[in-house]
Design a protein around this motif. Structure first.
Motif, PDB file in Angstrom:
ATOM      1  N   LYS A 209       0.844  -1.191   0.000  1.00 51.73           N
ATOM      2  CA  LYS A 209       0.000   0.000   0.000  1.00 51.73           C
ATOM      3  C   LYS A 209       0.878   1.240   0.000  1.00 51.73           C
TER       4      LYS A 209
ATOM      5  N   HIS B 188      -0.261  -7.067   3.818  1.00 49.24           N
ATOM      6  CA  HIS B 188      -1.725  -7.105   3.842  1.00 49.24           C
ATOM      7  C   HIS B 188      -2.198  -8.552   3.825  1.00 49.24           C
TER       8      HIS B 188
ATOM      9  N   PRO C  46       1.939   4.804   0.955  1.00 48.75           N
ATOM     10  CA  PRO C  46       1.579   5.678   2.081  1.00 48.75           C
ATOM     11  C   PRO C  46       1.122   7.059   1.641  1.00 48.75           C
TER      12      PRO C  46
ATOM     13  N   CYS D 174      -0.846   7.876  -1.514  1.00 47.30           N
ATOM     14  CA  CYS D 174      -2.191   7.886  -2.122  1.00 47.30           C
ATOM     15  C   CYS D 174      -3.046   6.710  -1.664  1.00 47.30           C
ATOM     16  N   ASN D 175      -2.507   5.833  -0.776  1.00 46.79           N
ATOM     17  CA  ASN D 175      -3.262   4.695  -0.216  1.00 46.79           C
ATOM     18  C   ASN D 175      -3.709   3.704  -1.303  1.00 46.79           C
ATOM     19  N   THR D 176      -2.961   3.613  -2.390  1.00 46.12           N
ATOM     20  CA  THR D 176      -3.277   2.663  -3.455  1.00 46.12           C
ATOM     21  C   THR D 176      -2.586   1.335  -3.167  1.00 46.12           C
ATOM     22  N   THR D 177      -3.326   0.238  -3.293  1.00 44.80           N
ATOM     23  CA  THR D 177      -2.774  -1.103  -3.098  1.00 44.80           C
ATOM     24  C   THR D 177      -2.407  -1.688  -4.462  1.00 44.80           C
TER      25      THR D 177
END
Length: 230
Positions: free
Chosen positions: A26, A81, A28, A30-33
C-alpha cells in the motif's frame, strides 16, 4: 538490499524489503494497493541532439552548479496485507477488524462463519445434548410403567413429559439447521434425541392406555358386583 518500486497511481518511488516483492503493498501517499514489482535499474542513455545546420558546432551548454546536498526523504515503511475472509478485500495484516465490512478478524476460525460457509454468524447454538438426554430418559422410564402396579402411571407420565419435548425441540431444531440459522454441529445428537423421543412417547402412551383400561375394567367389575347384590 531494499528494492525500489514505483507507485502506479502517484509515481512515488518506494523502498521496500526484498521479502515483500510480488506481494500486495500500500502506497503511504495515495493509499493505493498494488503488486510490488521492482523498477528497472535504468534505461538507455538519451541520444545526443543533432548538429545545427552549416556544420557549425554549438558550444556545449554550461553546466549549472551542483545543488547543495540534501538527504533523501525516508520512505514510510510498507506493511503486509491479508485478505478478509468475509468480504474478500485486502486489509493490513495487523488489523483486528476489517475496514470494509466491519467484521472482527481475530477469532474468525469457525468454518461455518467463513465466506460461503452456508450459516450466518448469528446462528443459534444447538441443543443436541438436551434433546438426546430427554429422549434417552423417556425410553428408559417408559417400560418401567408396565411392571410397577399403580406407580406405572407415574412412570408413563414421566416418559410422556420428556418424550414430547424431545420430539418438539428436535423437529424445530432440525428445521433451523436446514435453514442455516442454528449450529449444524449438533445435528446428529438432535436427530438421535428426536427419534428416541418418538419411541419413548409411544411406549409411555401405550403403557398409560393399558393402565387406564385396567382401571376402567376394575371399576366396571366393582360396579357390576355391587349392582348384582342389590
Amino acid at each position: 538490499m531494499p528494492a525500489i518500486v514505483d507507485c502506479p497511481s502517484c509515481n512515488r518511488k518506494l523502498r521496500i524489503p526484498d521479502e515483500l516483492l510480488g506481494r500486495k503493498v500500500k502506497c503511504p501517499t495515495c493509499n493505493t494497493t498494488f503488486d510490488a514489482v521492482a523498477s528497472p535499474s535504468g534505461g538507455a542513455p538519451p541520444a545526443p541532439p543533432p548538429p545545427p545546420p552549416g556544420g557549425v558546432t554549438a558550444a556545449p551548454p554550461t553546466a549549472p552548479p551542483p545543488p547543495a546536498f540534501t538527504p533523501p526523504p525516508q520512505d514510510a515503511p510498507l506493511m503486509a496485507h491479508k485478505r478478509c475472509p468475509y468480504c474478500g478485500e485486502n486489509v493490513p495484516a495487523d488489523q483486528e477488524r476489517c475496514q470494509h465490512c466491519g467484521e472482527a478478524l481475530a477469532g474468525a476460525d469457525r468454518p461455518w462463519e467463513q465466506q460461503g460457509g452456508g450459516v450466518r454468524r448469528d446462528c443459534e447454538p444447538h441443543r443436541g445434548a438436551m434433546v438426546l438426554t430427554f429422549g434417552i430418559i423417556s425410553i428408559c422410564v417408559s417400560p418401567i410403567g408396565y411392571c410397577c402396579g399403580v406407580l406405572g402411571i407415574v412412570f408413563a407420565g414421566i416418559g410422556l413429559g420428556l418424550g414430547i419435548p424431545a420430539i418438539i425441540m428436535g423437529k424445530n431444531d432440525l428445521a433451523k439447521m436446514r435453514q442455516g440459522t442454528m449450529d449444524p454441529q449438533g445435528q446428529g445428537q438432535t436427530q438421535a434425541g428426536w427419534i428416541c423421543g418418538i419411541i419413548g412417547t409411544s411406549l409411555a402412551g401405550l403403557g398409560l392406555l393399558i393402565w387406564l383400561a385396567s382401571i376402567a375394567y376394575l371399576i366396571a367389575v366393582v360396579v357390576g358386583a355391587n349392582s348384582g347384590r342389590l
